[in-house]
Design a protein around this motif. Structure first.
Motif, PDB file in Angstrom:
ATOM      1  N   THR A  52       0.837  -1.613   0.142  1.00  0.00           N
ATOM      2  CA  THR A  52       0.345  -0.258   0.098  1.00  0.00           C
ATOM      3  C   THR A  52       0.856   1.537  -0.329  1.00  0.00           C
ATOM      4  OG1 THR A  52      -1.536   1.064   1.046  1.00  0.00           O
ATOM      5  CG2 THR A  52      -0.115  -0.244   2.497  1.00  0.00           C
ATOM      6  N   ASP A  53       0.596   2.684  -0.435  1.00  0.00           N
ATOM      7  CA  ASP A  53       1.179   3.565  -0.632  1.00  0.00           C
ATOM      8  C   ASP A  53       1.034   4.501   0.797  1.00  0.00           C
ATOM      9  OD1 ASP A  53      -0.993   4.619  -0.593  1.00  0.00           O
ATOM     10  OD2 ASP A  53      -0.688   5.597  -2.635  1.00  0.00           O
ATOM     11  N   GLY A  54       0.328   4.066   1.804  1.00  0.00           N
ATOM     12  CA  GLY A  54      -0.304   4.527   2.862  1.00  0.00           C
ATOM     13  C   GLY A  54      -1.407   5.134   3.623  1.00  0.00           C
ATOM     14  N   ARG A  55      -2.121   5.112   2.006  1.00  0.00           N
ATOM     15  CA  ARG A  55      -3.367   6.474   1.965  1.00  0.00           C
ATOM     16  C   ARG A  55      -4.534   5.504   2.314  1.00  0.00           C
ATOM     17  NH1 ARG A  55      -3.046   9.935  -2.772  1.00  0.00           N
ATOM     18  NH2 ARG A  55      -1.738   7.492  -3.232  1.00  0.00           N
ATOM     19  N   GLY A  56      -5.147   6.037   3.265  1.00  0.00           N
ATOM     20  CA  GLY A  56      -6.340   5.452   3.096  1.00  0.00           C
ATOM     21  C   GLY A  56      -6.974   4.652   4.306  1.00  0.00           C
ATOM     22  N   TYR A  57      -7.379   3.831   4.427  1.00  0.00           N
ATOM     23  CA  TYR A  57      -7.778   2.888   5.743  1.00  0.00           C
ATOM     24  C   TYR A  57      -7.905   1.087   4.646  1.00  0.00           C
ATOM     25  CZ  TYR A  57     -10.446  -0.760   9.183  1.00  0.00           C
ATOM     26  OH  TYR A  57     -10.654  -1.476   9.677  1.00  0.00           O
ATOM     27  N   ILE A  58      -7.342   0.292   5.423  1.00  0.00           N
ATOM     28  CA  ILE A  58      -7.475  -0.615   4.806  1.00  0.00           C
ATOM     29  C   ILE A  58      -7.168  -2.333   5.540  1.00  0.00           C
ATOM     30  CG2 ILE A  58      -5.873  -2.542   2.639  1.00  0.00           C
ATOM     31  CD1 ILE A  58      -4.497  -0.155   1.836  1.00  0.00           C
ATOM     32  N   ASP A  59      -7.977  -3.072   5.731  1.00  0.00           N
ATOM     33  CA  ASP A  59      -7.847  -4.242   6.512  1.00  0.00           C
ATOM     34  C   ASP A  59      -7.377  -4.961   5.980  1.00  0.00           C
ATOM     35  OD1 ASP A  59      -8.333  -6.371   8.348  1.00  0.00           O
ATOM     36  OD2 ASP A  59      -9.725  -5.725   9.055  1.00  0.00           O
ATOM     37  N   TYR A  60      -6.277  -5.449   5.546  1.00  0.00           N
ATOM     38  CA  TYR A  60      -6.080  -7.032   4.526  1.00  0.00           C
ATOM     39  C   TYR A  60      -5.953  -7.988   5.413  1.00  0.00           C
ATOM     40  CZ  TYR A  60      -3.830 -10.464   1.955  1.00  0.00           C
ATOM     41  OH  TYR A  60      -3.027 -11.269   1.574  1.00  0.00           O
ATOM     42  N   ASN A  61      -6.357  -9.665   5.413  1.00  0.00           N
ATOM     43  CA  ASN A  61      -6.089 -10.505   6.273  1.00  0.00           C
ATOM     44  C   ASN A  61      -5.583 -11.575   5.720  1.00  0.00           C
ATOM     45  OD1 ASN A  61      -7.187  -9.399   9.369  1.00  0.00           O
ATOM     46  ND2 ASN A  61      -8.511  -8.375   8.098  1.00  0.00           N
ATOM     47  N   ASN A  62      -5.102 -12.205   5.968  1.00  0.00           N
ATOM     48  CA  ASN A  62      -4.816 -14.484   5.219  1.00  0.00           C
ATOM     49  C   ASN A  62      -5.611 -14.598   5.968  1.00  0.00           C
ATOM     50  OD1 ASN A  62      -2.469 -13.487   3.606  1.00  0.00           O
ATOM     51  ND2 ASN A  62      -1.615 -13.123   4.901  1.00  0.00           N
ATOM     52  N   ASN A  63      -6.509 -15.300   4.971  1.00  0.00           N
ATOM     53  CA  ASN A  63      -7.124 -15.992   5.951  1.00  0.00           C
ATOM     54  C   ASN A  63      -6.720 -18.104   5.304  1.00  0.00           C
ATOM     55  OD1 ASN A  63      -8.300 -14.399   6.640  1.00  0.00           O
ATOM     56  ND2 ASN A  63      -9.804 -14.290   4.976  1.00  0.00           N
ATOM     57  N   ALA A  64      -7.630 -19.462   5.989  1.00  0.00           N
ATOM     58  CA  ALA A  64      -7.122 -20.378   5.895  1.00  0.00           C
ATOM     59  C   ALA A  64      -6.522 -20.625   4.397  1.00  0.00           C
ATOM     60  CB  ALA A  64      -8.501 -21.272   6.734  1.00  0.00           C
ATOM     61  N   GLY A  65      -5.793 -21.252   4.236  1.00  0.00           N
ATOM     62  CA  GLY A  65      -5.641 -22.206   3.017  1.00  0.00           C
ATOM     63  C   GLY A  65      -4.875 -20.601   1.828  1.00  0.00           C
TER      64      GLY A  65
END
Length: 225
Positions: A52-65
């Motif tokens: 990300t370039d750091g701007r805004g709100y981001i919620d990234y998650n690695n899930n199963a598999g």
């Protein structure tokens, strides 16, 4: 910033201002809700990359598999997903998922890099309000997996890359009949690019089924198999 403003506003209503330690603790709690930090690594047997370039709100998650999920609001630019490192010129990539950004500047794509030369490439499966190849000359088409894809080349000058700030070409296959889910015949696109005069590098770096957003908001949940 948002967390601090919210805490101060709530404290003012109660007539008591939060201490600096409370603000730090609450900001840390807010940050944890934003998912993992940008970076690369391995998770449940899959390679992942999140930038990300750091701007805004981001919620990234690695899930199963091979699954991941991401929600974003008013971002500058981000791209993230799961796949492989190194990439392959002969892989069939099967994926499924949801992508709620139809009216936003976002797309779902097989995304990767090569070196020697440095090339950034996309097989775009679905896109929202902006076709990422807009303004560039169409070099050909390829029919694969139930749709025609338009082939383009663009150039990025002094932009972020896997080798730092660099100038490099981008290769594109943009699907005409949009979808989120199916199988991508990677070799069909790579062969079509070469037939159009677009040669990838000899050294493959990572290759992921990615979600990208630019100046937008949305949500995606994708699984690679």
């Amino acid at each position: 910033m948002l967390g601090s403003t919210l805490v101060l506003a709530l404290s003012a209503v109660a007539g008591v201002f939060a201490s600096p330690l409370e603000l730090i603790q609450r900001n840390e709690e807010h940050a944890e809700k934003r998912g993992i930090q940008p970076g690369q690594g391995n998770h449940n047997g899959w390679f992942y990359s999140y930038w990300t370039d750091g701007r805004g709100y981001i919620d990234y998650n690695n899930n199963a598999g091979g699954s991941y999920s991401v929600s974003w609001q008013n971002v500058g630019n981000f791209v993230g997903g799961k796949g492989w490192n190194p990439g392959s010129a002969t892989r069939n990539v099967t994926y499924s998922g949801q992508w709620n950004a139809i009216n936003q500047n976002s797309y779902v794509a097989l995304y990767g890099w090569t070196r020697n030369p440095l090339i950034e490439y996309y097989v775009v499966e679905s896109w929202g309000t902006y076709n990422p190849s807009s303004g560039s000359q169409r070099l050909g088409t390829v029919y694969s997996d139930g749709s025609t894809y338009d082939i383009y080349r663009t150039q990025r000058v002094n932009q972020p890359s896997i080798d730092g700030t660099s100038t490099f070409y981008q290769f594109w296959s943009v699907r005409q009949q949009k979808r989120v889910g199916g199988t991508i015949n990677v070799k069909a696109h790579f062969d079509a690019w070469e037939s159009s005069g677009l040669r990838l590098g000899t050294n493959h770096n990572y290759q992921i089924l990615a979600t990208e957003g630019y100046g937008s908001s949305g949500y995606a949940s994708i699984t690679v198999y």
